[in-house]
Design a protein around this motif. Structure first.
Motif, short mmCIF file in Angstrom:
data_model
loop_
_atom_site.label_atom_id
_atom_site.label_comp_id
_atom_site.label_asym_id
_atom_site.label_seq_id
_atom_site.Cartn_x
_atom_site.Cartn_y
_atom_site.Cartn_z
N ASN A 93 124.57 63.94 30.53
CA ASN A 93 124.95 63.25 31.77
C ASN A 93 123.69 63.17 32.63
O ASN A 93 123.22 64.18 33.16
CB ASN A 93 126.06 64.02 32.50
N THR A 94 123.13 61.97 32.75
CA THR A 94 121.85 61.80 33.45
C THR A 94 121.98 61.95 34.96
O THR A 94 120.97 61.92 35.67
CB THR A 94 121.25 60.43 33.11
N LYS A 95 123.15 62.13 35.45
CA LYS A 95 123.36 62.44 36.88
C LYS A 95 122.84 63.84 37.18
O LYS A 95 122.40 64.13 38.29
CB LYS A 95 124.85 62.32 37.21
N TYR A 96 122.89 64.70 36.16
CA TYR A 96 122.49 66.10 36.34
C TYR A 96 121.17 66.45 35.67
O TYR A 96 120.64 67.54 35.89
CB TYR A 96 123.60 67.01 35.81
N TYR A 97 120.66 65.53 34.85
CA TYR A 97 119.38 65.79 34.16
C TYR A 97 118.67 64.47 33.94
O TYR A 97 119.23 63.55 33.34
CB TYR A 97 119.64 66.49 32.82
N ASP A 98 117.42 64.40 34.40
CA ASP A 98 116.68 63.14 34.29
C ASP A 98 115.46 63.24 33.38
O ASP A 98 114.59 62.38 33.37
CB ASP A 98 116.25 62.63 35.67
N GLY A 99 115.42 64.30 32.55
CA GLY A 99 114.29 64.47 31.63
C GLY A 99 114.53 63.75 30.30
O GLY A 99 115.43 62.93 30.16
N ASP A 100 113.71 64.08 29.31
CA ASP A 100 113.79 63.49 27.98
C ASP A 100 115.10 63.88 27.31
O ASP A 100 115.40 65.07 27.20
CB ASP A 100 112.59 63.96 27.15
N ILE A 101 115.87 62.91 26.86
CA ILE A 101 117.14 63.22 26.18
C ILE A 101 117.02 63.08 24.66
O ILE A 101 117.96 63.42 23.94
CB ILE A 101 118.30 62.35 26.70
N ASP A 102 115.90 62.60 24.17
CA ASP A 102 115.72 62.43 22.72
C ASP A 102 115.12 63.67 22.10
O ASP A 102 114.07 63.63 21.44
CB ASP A 102 114.86 61.19 22.44
N THR A 103 115.79 64.79 22.28
CA THR A 103 115.31 66.06 21.73
C THR A 103 116.46 67.05 21.59
O THR A 103 117.37 67.10 22.43
CB THR A 103 114.23 66.69 22.63
N SER A 104 116.42 67.85 20.54
CA SER A 104 117.43 68.90 20.34
C SER A 104 117.22 70.09 21.25
O SER A 104 118.06 71.00 21.30
CB SER A 104 117.43 69.36 18.87
N ALA A 105 116.12 70.07 22.01
CA ALA A 105 115.90 71.12 23.00
C ALA A 105 117.03 71.12 24.04
O ALA A 105 117.28 72.14 24.69
CB ALA A 105 114.55 70.93 23.70
N ILE A 106 117.71 69.99 24.19
CA ILE A 106 118.82 69.88 25.13
C ILE A 106 119.82 71.01 24.91
O ILE A 106 120.36 71.57 25.86
CB ILE A 106 119.54 68.51 24.98
N PHE A 107 120.08 71.36 23.63
CA PHE A 107 121.04 72.45 23.39
C PHE A 107 120.40 73.70 22.78
O PHE A 107 120.99 74.78 22.83
CB PHE A 107 122.19 71.95 22.49
N LEU A 108 119.18 73.59 22.22
CA LEU A 108 118.54 74.74 21.58
C LEU A 108 117.60 75.49 22.52
O LEU A 108 117.36 76.69 22.35
CB LEU A 108 117.77 74.27 20.34
N ASP A 109 117.05 74.80 23.49
CA ASP A 109 116.21 75.42 24.53
C ASP A 109 116.53 74.71 25.84
O ASP A 109 115.70 74.01 26.40
CB ASP A 109 114.73 75.28 24.18
N PRO A 110 117.78 74.85 26.30
CA PRO A 110 118.28 74.00 27.38
C PRO A 110 117.58 74.18 28.71
O PRO A 110 117.23 75.30 29.09
CB PRO A 110 119.76 74.40 27.47
N PRO A 111 117.34 73.07 29.43
CA PRO A 111 116.78 73.14 30.77
C PRO A 111 117.76 73.84 31.70
O PRO A 111 118.98 73.80 31.48
CB PRO A 111 116.60 71.67 31.15
N ASP A 112 117.24 74.48 32.72
CA ASP A 112 118.07 75.29 33.61
C ASP A 112 119.25 74.52 34.19
O ASP A 112 120.36 75.06 34.32
CB ASP A 112 117.22 75.86 34.76
N GLU A 113 119.01 73.25 34.54
CA GLU A 113 120.07 72.49 35.20
C GLU A 113 121.27 72.19 34.31
O GLU A 113 122.34 71.82 34.80
CB GLU A 113 119.53 71.18 35.79
N LEU A 114 121.12 72.37 33.00
CA LEU A 114 122.23 72.10 32.09
C LEU A 114 122.91 73.36 31.56
O LEU A 114 123.99 73.28 30.96
CB LEU A 114 121.73 71.27 30.89
N LYS A 115 122.30 74.51 31.78
CA LYS A 115 122.86 75.76 31.26
C LYS A 115 124.27 76.00 31.80
O LYS A 115 124.55 75.81 32.98
CB LYS A 115 121.95 76.93 31.61
#
Length: 340
Positions: free
Chosen positions: A132-154
């Protein structure tokens, strides 16, 4: 005239509720267009009952246990050889059916069912990430989204409970490939998954509504499911991990112990009709393997990022093969640890 008479008779039976024949389909949840079933019932007089499952492993275990009562199952490509090897599928020879002429040649001589002796394409797609890009505006083409998640998505991440897809994404994130059996690599994968899980909200299936309502903000998901989320919430986007993402196809197979064998074969032939294949895609929002179905598809599917893979990421997609039993056992051990 004979066809017209049969159709008229089937319509009359459907209208009265007095179906002469039955068909029991075991399929992924929220994956079958009710309009498709209504049309099939009206044209054939065959009453359809659908039972849902949430993963390839669930379906396989249920059928192997026996006493299931199903006629049709819809396994993913990497699981089809397992079903065949276990002697669970009937060789219905879809390649010799009337509508086989509509099969896209790309999807005929496939590794998991060469020549299409057992299965008919249902839908194909990819497994990547949803954000949901309302809560995260970084790169979404990466599995880091769930494997090394940014603080705002935890704490707002959901991972679909499909072992092959999740393991595939995690292995490619670490530079390996699906079915890799390198022990050191798999230890890294396990540690990464276990560490990441503490930041996940859950590992659930069928979360279109929860994402649309913003109870969940990111995670691992399938492209068509994400498309449906975006139609309900424009902030939702689908990412293709540049480290590698999963390409898959689900296919319709008939069980060897099906009680309604001829009805099941009729259904296989029915979904190879372009207009009917388009109904499948219209509902679940995935591509199918039937030529001529595009002209019946919703206009928005022809340009959607969830369906049209960005050119620069096309070569990052990987079809998961059927892993060797000993490798599959290693993956299952990691997956079991992840459920604790």
């Amino acid at each position: 005239m004979k066809t017209l008479a049969i159709t008229a008779s089937a319509l009359a039976l459907a209208a009265s509720g007095a179906f002469a024949q039955e068909l029991n389909i075991y399929n992924w949840g929220n994956y079958t267009n009710p309009k498709l079933i209504e049309k099939f019932e009206a044209e054939t007089g065959i009453k359809v009952t659908i039972t849902d499952y949430d993963s390839n492993d669930t379906a396989l275990a249920k059928v192997k246990a026996g006493g299931h009562g199903f006629d049709i199952v819809v396994p993913s490509a990497s699981y089809v050889p397992i079903w065949i090897g276990e002697g669970l599928l009937a060789e219905t020879r879809p390649d010799q059916m009337e509508n086989a002429k509509n099969l896209d040649p790309v999807w005929i001589d496939v590794d998991w069912d060469p020549g299409r002796h057992y299965t008919v394409p249902w839908q194909w797609g990819t497994t990547g990430v949803v954000v949901n890009t309302k809560y995260y505006d970084g790169d979404i083409d990466t599995s880091a989204i769930f494997l090394d998640p940014p603080d705002e998505l935890k704490g707002k991440i959901n991972v679909v409970p499909e072992m092959g897809d999740v393991m595939g994404l995690a292995i490619m994130y670490h530079g390996g490939m699906p079915c890799d059996d390198d022990r050191e690599l798999l230890r890294e994968v396990r540690d990464t998954l276990v560490e990441a899980k503490q930041h996940w909200l859950g590992m659930d299936y069928g979360n279109i509504e929860k994402f649309a309502k913003e109870d969940m903000w990111a995670g691992v998901n399938w492209n068509g499911s994400t498309f449906r989320m975006r139609l309900a919430n424009e902030n939702i986007q689908y990412g293709y991990p540049k480290e590698g993402y999963v390409v898959w196809m689900d296919s319709v197979a008939v069980l060897k112990d099906a009680q309604n064998m001829e009805e099941a074969k009729t259904f296989q032939n029915f979904i190879m009709e372009p207009e009917n294949a388009a109904l499948i895609s219209e509902f679940a929002r995935y591509a199918n393997g039937i030529l001529g179905s595009d002209e019946f598809m919703p206009e928005e599917m022809k340009t959607a990022r969830e369906i049209i893979i960005p050119e620069e990421l096309k070569d990052k997609g990987v079809f998961i093969p059927t892993c060797a039993p000993e490798t599959q056992a290693l993956y299952t051990r990691i997956w079991t640890d992840l459920q604790k």
